[in-house]
Design a protein around this motif. Sequence first.
Motif, PDB file in Angstrom:
ATOM      1  N   THR A 199     -17.221  -3.287  12.334  1.00 52.18           N
ATOM      2  CA  THR A 199     -18.005  -3.693  11.166  1.00 52.18           C
ATOM      3  C   THR A 199     -17.285  -4.824  10.444  1.00 52.18           C
ATOM      4  OG1 THR A 199     -16.918  -2.173   9.618  1.00 52.18           O
ATOM      5  CG2 THR A 199     -18.787  -1.307  10.872  1.00 52.18           C
ATOM      6  N   PRO A 200     -18.026  -5.627   9.680  1.00 47.67           N
ATOM      7  CA  PRO A 200     -17.388  -6.703   8.906  1.00 47.67           C
ATOM      8  C   PRO A 200     -16.735  -6.205   7.624  1.00 47.67           C
ATOM      9  CG  PRO A 200     -19.752  -6.747   8.583  1.00 47.67           C
ATOM     10  CD  PRO A 200     -19.489  -5.694   9.617  1.00 47.67           C
ATOM     11  N   GLY A 201     -16.811  -4.904   7.367  1.00 46.59           N
ATOM     12  CA  GLY A 201     -16.223  -4.347   6.162  1.00 46.59           C
ATOM     13  C   GLY A 201     -17.264  -4.150   5.068  1.00 46.59           C
ATOM     14  N   GLY A 202     -16.815  -3.940   3.864  1.00 47.29           N
ATOM     15  CA  GLY A 202     -17.729  -3.728   2.754  1.00 47.29           C
ATOM     16  C   GLY A 202     -18.453  -2.404   2.860  1.00 47.29           C
ATOM     17  N   GLU A 203     -19.770  -2.429   2.684  1.00 47.84           N
ATOM     18  CA  GLU A 203     -20.567  -1.209   2.717  1.00 47.84           C
ATOM     19  C   GLU A 203     -20.924  -0.778   4.132  1.00 47.84           C
ATOM     20  OE1 GLU A 203     -23.958  -1.879   0.303  1.00 47.84           O
ATOM     21  OE2 GLU A 203     -22.826  -2.023  -1.574  1.00 47.84           O
ATOM     22  N   HIS A 204     -20.650  -1.618   5.086  1.00 44.66           N
ATOM     23  CA  HIS A 204     -20.961  -1.280   6.473  1.00 44.66           C
ATOM     24  C   HIS A 204     -19.973  -0.237   6.986  1.00 44.66           C
ATOM     25  CE1 HIS A 204     -23.807  -4.648   6.880  1.00 44.66           C
ATOM     26  NE2 HIS A 204     -22.947  -5.300   6.116  1.00 44.66           N
ATOM     27  N   LYS A 205     -20.488   0.811   7.595  1.00 42.86           N
ATOM     28  CA  LYS A 205     -19.652   1.860   8.143  1.00 42.86           C
ATOM     29  C   LYS A 205     -19.785   1.900   9.666  1.00 42.86           C
ATOM     30  CE  LYS A 205     -19.715   4.877   4.093  1.00 42.86           C
ATOM     31  NZ  LYS A 205     -19.994   6.254   3.580  1.00 42.86           N
ATOM     32  N   PRO A 206     -18.682   2.118  10.364  1.00 42.71           N
ATOM     33  CA  PRO A 206     -18.750   2.166  11.838  1.00 42.71           C
ATOM     34  C   PRO A 206     -19.478   3.412  12.322  1.00 42.71           C
ATOM     35  CG  PRO A 206     -16.568   2.779  11.080  1.00 42.71           C
ATOM     36  CD  PRO A 206     -17.312   2.319   9.860  1.00 42.71           C
ATOM     37  N   LYS A 207     -20.062   3.290  13.500  1.00 38.46           N
ATOM     38  CA  LYS A 207     -20.752   4.412  14.131  1.00 38.46           C
ATOM     39  C   LYS A 207     -19.910   4.931  15.300  1.00 38.46           C
ATOM     40  CE  LYS A 207     -24.259   1.796  14.887  1.00 38.46           C
ATOM     41  NZ  LYS A 207     -25.561   1.261  15.356  1.00 38.46           N
ATOM     42  N   ASP A 208     -19.957   6.229  15.483  1.00 35.18           N
ATOM     43  CA  ASP A 208     -19.209   6.837  16.584  1.00 35.18           C
ATOM     44  C   ASP A 208     -19.828   6.475  17.928  1.00 35.18           C
ATOM     45  OD1 ASP A 208     -17.440   8.103  14.860  1.00 35.18           O
ATOM     46  OD2 ASP A 208     -18.684   9.889  14.682  1.00 35.18           O
ATOM     47  N   LEU A 209     -18.982   6.148  18.883  1.00 34.37           N
ATOM     48  CA  LEU A 209     -19.406   5.933  20.272  1.00 34.37           C
ATOM     49  C   LEU A 209     -18.892   7.127  21.074  1.00 34.37           C
ATOM     50  CD1 LEU A 209     -18.546   2.124  20.582  1.00 34.37           C
ATOM     51  CD2 LEU A 209     -20.815   3.146  20.272  1.00 34.37           C
ATOM     52  N   LEU A 210     -19.630   8.213  21.002  1.00 28.12           N
ATOM     53  CA  LEU A 210     -19.158   9.493  21.526  1.00 28.12           C
ATOM     54  C   LEU A 210     -18.960   9.492  23.036  1.00 28.12           C
ATOM     55  CD1 LEU A 210     -21.394  11.884  19.370  1.00 28.12           C
ATOM     56  CD2 LEU A 210     -19.033  11.165  18.946  1.00 28.12           C
ATOM     57  N   ASP A 211     -19.701   8.662  23.761  1.00 29.98           N
ATOM     58  CA  ASP A 211     -19.617   8.666  25.223  1.00 29.98           C
ATOM     59  C   ASP A 211     -18.549   7.718  25.771  1.00 29.98           C
ATOM     60  OD1 ASP A 211     -21.699  10.504  25.444  1.00 29.98           O
ATOM     61  OD2 ASP A 211     -23.222   8.928  25.340  1.00 29.98           O
ATOM     62  N   VAL A 212     -17.929   6.944  24.897  1.00 30.74           N
ATOM     63  CA  VAL A 212     -16.965   5.941  25.351  1.00 30.74           C
ATOM     64  C   VAL A 212     -15.563   6.544  25.394  1.00 30.74           C
ATOM     65  CG1 VAL A 212     -15.959   3.676  24.913  1.00 30.74           C
ATOM     66  CG2 VAL A 212     -18.379   4.094  24.402  1.00 30.74           C
TER      67      VAL A 212
END
Length: 250
Positions: A199-212
Amino acid sequence: LGTLPIFLHRLKPSVDPQRLGYPLSPTILFAVMGGGTTAAVASVGVVGVLIFMWLAVPTEQTLDLKFPNVVFLKGMGSADLNPISFDNNTLPDIPAAEAGKFNGLYQFNPLFYHKSYDRFVPWEERDKAMVFECTMGCAAHNTTATEVKLALVHASLDGKRYLWHLVEFRDEDANSPILYARTKYRKSPTYRVPWLTVTPGGEHKPKDLLDVHIITAWDALRFDTPLKWGVTVAIILAIVLWCRMKEKDD
């Protein structure tokens, strides 16, 4: 019985040694197979050992082993990716169907170089990073640039927290290096760690990549599942039985 292997070697393939009253043992089997087949089996075994050594040899000649020579990235293609540039600019999303090309073998490259690499890892801090370059089965997303390199970069620039990044380096691209995904932070070097979108930061939150996940040849030596225990026991029993049968033949 000592001349039996020579005798059997001259027999036609249709001759069954058991019909001649001889027990079917490893010695008889190797005699019937012939020198060519035996050599082929041995060659396959040698090649298998060499491949395993290439996959599993440590990247450093120390007692504190961190990573093997080759790591395998799997699970990409299960979710869309939201790449960013090295300076946190948002870039067009990559659909899951196209992200699958990032899966494959990545080999440690201590001499890795790209003209945009120092934008991501400063030149004076290169010793704090390890680069595993795409080697087999994987491919970069950009196929038109003159020089494109896809790599897994493991680094700890602050010396306290470690993480992996999936990075693409491109020539003549102001956004290069481009970050596709990263792992969670860890206090010590490891490849067994969950992956996230960037993510570029700020209010953006990363998403889990459960299969990776990253897997290595070392995992074959990690007895953490009933299947691995069962296969190991079966191999040991097979070797013991083969040795006993050979002793009886002698």
